[in-house]
Write a protein that holds these residues in place. Structure first.
Motif, short mmCIF file in Angstrom:
data_model
loop_
_atom_site.label_atom_id
_atom_site.label_comp_id
_atom_site.label_asym_id
_atom_site.label_seq_id
_atom_site.Cartn_x
_atom_site.Cartn_y
_atom_site.Cartn_z
N PRO A 78 0.65 -1.38 0.01
CA PRO A 78 -0.05 0.02 0.08
C PRO A 78 0.81 1.26 -0.18
O PRO A 78 1.98 1.30 0.55
N ALA A 79 0.53 2.23 -0.58
CA ALA A 79 1.00 3.52 -0.66
C ALA A 79 1.37 4.35 0.70
O ALA A 79 0.15 4.24 1.25
N ASP A 80 2.02 4.83 1.09
CA ASP A 80 2.40 5.31 2.42
C ASP A 80 2.78 6.84 2.11
O ASP A 80 3.93 7.02 2.23
N GLN A 81 1.92 7.58 2.00
CA GLN A 81 2.35 9.11 1.66
C GLN A 81 2.76 9.91 3.03
O GLN A 81 3.49 10.81 2.68
N SER A 82 3.10 9.37 4.04
CA SER A 82 3.69 9.90 5.33
C SER A 82 5.29 9.81 5.18
O SER A 82 5.82 10.49 5.91
N VAL A 83 5.60 9.12 4.33
CA VAL A 83 7.03 8.80 4.16
C VAL A 83 7.56 10.39 3.68
O VAL A 83 6.97 10.61 2.52
N PRO A 84 8.50 11.08 4.04
CA PRO A 84 9.06 12.23 3.50
C PRO A 84 9.51 12.08 1.93
O PRO A 84 10.01 10.98 1.64
N ALA A 85 8.88 12.88 1.16
CA ALA A 85 9.22 12.68 -0.40
C ALA A 85 10.76 13.07 -0.59
O ALA A 85 11.31 12.43 -1.48
N SER A 86 11.30 13.78 0.30
CA SER A 86 12.90 14.04 0.28
C SER A 86 13.42 12.62 0.20
O SER A 86 14.86 12.42 -0.40
N LEU A 87 13.11 11.77 1.04
CA LEU A 87 13.82 10.30 1.01
C LEU A 87 13.65 9.84 -0.44
O LEU A 87 14.31 8.61 -0.58
N ALA A 88 12.62 9.78 -1.04
CA ALA A 88 12.31 9.14 -2.46
C ALA A 88 13.01 9.78 -3.56
O ALA A 88 12.87 9.41 -4.71
N THR A 89 14.11 10.75 -3.44
CA THR A 89 14.56 11.43 -4.40
C THR A 89 16.05 11.49 -4.08
O THR A 89 16.64 11.54 -3.12
N SER A 90 16.68 10.78 -5.21
CA SER A 90 18.18 10.55 -5.14
C SER A 90 18.90 11.75 -4.84
O SER A 90 18.53 12.74 -5.51
N THR A 91 20.02 11.63 -4.15
CA THR A 91 20.82 12.80 -3.92
C THR A 91 22.13 12.54 -4.52
O THR A 91 22.97 13.29 -4.46
N ALA A 92 22.21 11.71 -5.41
CA ALA A 92 23.44 11.30 -6.23
C ALA A 92 23.73 12.41 -7.10
O ALA A 92 22.84 12.93 -7.66
N THR A 93 25.06 12.57 -7.51
CA THR A 93 25.37 13.53 -8.40
C THR A 93 26.17 12.71 -9.52
O THR A 93 26.99 11.84 -8.94
N ASN A 94 26.00 13.35 -10.63
CA ASN A 94 26.79 12.67 -11.69
C ASN A 94 28.00 13.26 -11.91
O ASN A 94 28.39 14.69 -11.94
N GLN A 95 29.11 12.44 -12.45
CA GLN A 95 30.49 13.23 -12.57
C GLN A 95 30.46 14.08 -13.58
O GLN A 95 29.92 13.76 -14.47
N ALA A 96 31.11 14.97 -13.54
CA ALA A 96 31.39 16.35 -14.52
C ALA A 96 31.79 15.46 -15.75
O ALA A 96 32.56 14.80 -15.97
N GLY A 97 31.07 15.96 -16.98
CA GLY A 97 31.43 15.37 -18.00
C GLY A 97 30.51 14.36 -18.70
O GLY A 97 30.75 13.81 -19.87
N THR A 98 29.52 13.63 -17.65
CA THR A 98 29.05 12.56 -18.19
C THR A 98 27.64 12.91 -18.81
O THR A 98 27.38 14.35 -18.49
N GLU A 99 27.36 12.15 -19.52
CA GLU A 99 25.93 12.51 -20.19
C GLU A 99 24.87 11.67 -19.77
O GLU A 99 24.30 10.66 -20.18
#
Length: 653
Positions: free
Chosen positions: A225-246
């Protein structure tokens, strides 16, 4: 480089060919499946949650990303993982792979007929690089915590879920000084630490927020079941791409460049690897994305790409365990990956860590998701249509010459889930439902299986059945009967012998998403036009294999008994500048016959990219030659092909 130079290209990709002789082939049998094992149930996740204190939603989400809750009959994933939690045990995969698989990875990745290549005989595939045990394998650790044999976690889905739960609980206690989190959101650090991936943890909580429901391959209905009580921030990756990658934002891509360097003693400017410099899409359109599997580990693949003597690479490589994406070649350059120079010139190649034939190993959900994000981004950037005429496997790439067809690679093979992949792409494969239309899209139901056999190294014994609960392909018979022989592909079976049920015998198999014109129907059987033949498959409401659809069809012009078929679309000889040797395409061993129709895949650019040296040493080196003859791409059989527009007419169906 002179046209007579001989090269051997070693490819990180699935087998180039397989032994198709009698004694190694299974007889044709019905595609109706036997009752699958029970698999994991909703109650198993609830029980594991109660026993360990890990919220059921966390267990369900982690498992969904690992396996979509499928148990895979105890077989390993391409990451060496087992069961619905994808608990890894590379030593077990090593043993399983050694019994069933060899890497036939010698072949022509550049695919340029102007550079003759030596291709290893199908009867003598080279030995595979087998993965070794990892010190951080999760299955042995979970077995130790539960006090049960490791084999139990490989074969018992409920215990496998409990094993994943005890690992998460142990990780949470370590981070929480002995205490378990009191909220679902509080489990984020444990998931991230156990999986080692910010992207995986974010996807876990994205699935928790949005929910999921599915009937597994074993027939179990499971719901998160969907649980909207979980903060949306946790569902978004904070990973960054290395410079120069496409890459799309927050995919966490890095760049490990493939070699662009001379091989040998460095004196031959035409002896180099592993790609050609270009200026796409300015000079040549990118209209295709080719899906590969590596046939070796992720790390070994990147290592091979850094060797100029490898003579092959891809634009991207994706790791199985966590979906991590590494770029190896810039998209503007022409990478040597598909075994067809024309396709190389207009495509991008993406390697996925995995094995086409290792006992039916399955591709992980997180790898599918990362790949889909990447392909969505690339398709939007280069205007590549999200359909199976433009997003296809290495096994769908045609041979450029008749002699090269039998040696073409056949990855990612029958266990790549095209239907699910296109759902993740946001372009689900669908038609007009089950029915009796004149055009069909192959779309096997989740409960349908095909009796595939392995394609082992001949030193490892005969073919054996590949365990599995579903494939993306249907096999084609010569008549509407389960006992009728499978159709015979002239490139794979030049003696006219019947096709086989072997996974590598691609010439009698139609894949999900491919569109064909109906040639005939009898009862629950449908015949399609395929490689110039009628190929029959069983297609009942109980076990559907296709859906109705619309298509533009290609058929010979009135008065022509047949028209030739080609593996590329090159200019005519008189359209080349005098400084560039003419490269034209000769007909393949297939023909498009009067009365037959094939699905139209678009107008193909008529071009040849002349690239012969590493430093433009030859006159007009790295030049695109354009022709005026119009070619159409068609879905000829398992692979695409090309016909001249002047030979055919288009009809709508």
């Amino acid at each position: 480089m002179s046209n007579g130079r001989v090269r051997v290209r070693i490819v990180a990709g699935a087998a180039t060919a397989c032994l198709l002789g009698a004694g190694l082939a299974a007889s044709a049998v019905s595609s109706a499946s036997a009752a699958p094992p029970a698999g994991v149930s909703q109650a198993d996740f609830a029980a594991a949650s109660t026993a360990t204190g890990v919220p059921a939603s966390v267990l369900l989400s982690v498992s969904y990303l690992a396996s979509q809750w499928d148990s895979h009959a105890g077989g390993p994933s391409t990451a060496g993982g087992y069961g619905p939690m994808n608990l890894t045990d590379m030593s077990a995969l090593r043993a399983a792979w050694g019994k069933t698989h060899a890497d036939d990875s010698t072949g022509d990745a550049r695919g340029d007929a102007s550079r003759p290549l030596t291709i290893a005989p199908a009867a003598t595939p080279k030995a595979a690089a087998v993965p070794t045990a990892a010190k951080d394998d999760t299955l042995p650790r979970a077995a130790g915590l539960l006090g049960v044999p490791a084999s139990t976690l490989r074969s018992n889905p409920a215990q496998n879920v409990r094993g994943g739960a005890v690992l998460l609980a142990a990780q949470a206690r370590q981070l929480g000084h002995g205490a378990l989190p009191t909220t679902v959101a509080g489990w984020y650090p444990a998931v991230k630490a156990l999986t080692g991936s910010d992207e995986y943890a974010a996807d876990t909580f994205d699935v928790i927020r949005t929910g999921a429901t599915r009937t597994t391959a074993e027939g179990q209905s499971i719901t998160l079941p969907a649980d909207q009580s979980v903060p949306a921030s946790l569902a978004t990756s904070t990973a960054t791409n290395q410079a120069g990658t496409e890459c799309p934002p927050r995919l966490g891509c890095d760049f490990v460049p493939a070699a662009y360097a001379l091989d040998g003693d460095g004196t031959d400017k035409g002896n180099y690897g592993n790609y050609d410099l270009a200026n796409r899409p300015k000079d040549e359109r990118i209209n295709t994305i080719v899906i590969h599997d590596t046939e070796v580990t992720y790390a070994k693949t990147l290592s091979l790409f850094q060797d100029p003597a490898h003579y092959a690479a891809s634009n991207y490589v994706i790791r199985s365990a966590d979906g991590h994406v590494t770029q190896a070649v810039a998209t503007k350059n022409v990478v040597w990956h598909a075994g067809n120079w024309y396709v190389n010139s207009h495509s991008l190649g993406i390697e996925h860590e995995g094995f086409a034939d290792a006992g039916g190993t399955w591709y992980t959900e997180e790898m599918y998701r990362s790949s889909a994000r990447l392909v969505r981004y690339l398709a939007a950037r280069f205007n590549v249509p999200l359909d199976r005429q433009h997003i296809y496997g290495h096994d769908n790439v045609p041979g450029l010459t008749a002699g090269g067809v039998s040696g073409m690679h056949w990855d990612p093979a029958a266990y790549w889930n095209w239907q699910h992949y296109f759902e993740l792409l946001g372009a689900p494969l669908h038609g007009l439902g089950y029915g009796r239309s004149s055009v069909v899209m192959i779309l096997p139901s989740a409960r349908r299986t095909e009796p595939l056999m392995s394609c082992p190294d001949p030193t490892q014994g005969p073919s054996v059945p590949i365990p599995g609960t579903g494939t993306s392909m249907v096999q084609l018979h010569t008549a509407p009967s389960a006992t009728a022989p499978l159709i015979s592909d002239p490139a794979l079976h030049p003696d006219g012998s019947a096709g086989t049920t072997r996974n590598c015998d691609w010439g009698d198999k139609a894949a999900a998403g491919q569109i064909y014109s109906v040639a005939d129907r009898q009862g629950d059987w449908t015949a399609i036009w395929y490689d110039g033949l009628e190929g029959w498959f069983q297609d009942s409401r109980q076990a559907p294999a296709a859906v109705q659809t619309h298509a533009v069809l290609v058929t010979p012009k009135q008065g022509l008994a047949s028209v030739p078929v080609y593996g590329g679309a090159y200019p005519n000889a008189d359209e080349y500048p005098s400084a560039i040797p003419a490269h034209t395409v000769a007909p393949l061993q297939y023909t498009l016959k009067a009365g037959q129709e094939y699905a139209f895949g678009g107008v193909a650019p008529t071009e040849y990219y002349y690239a012969q040296t590493i430093d433009n040493s030859l006159p007009m080196d790295h030049t695109v030659v354009r022709g005026k003859t119009v070619f159409y791409q068609i879905q000829l059989g398992h692979r695409v092909a090309f016909v001249k527009a002047s030979d055919v007419r288009l009809t709508a169906a």
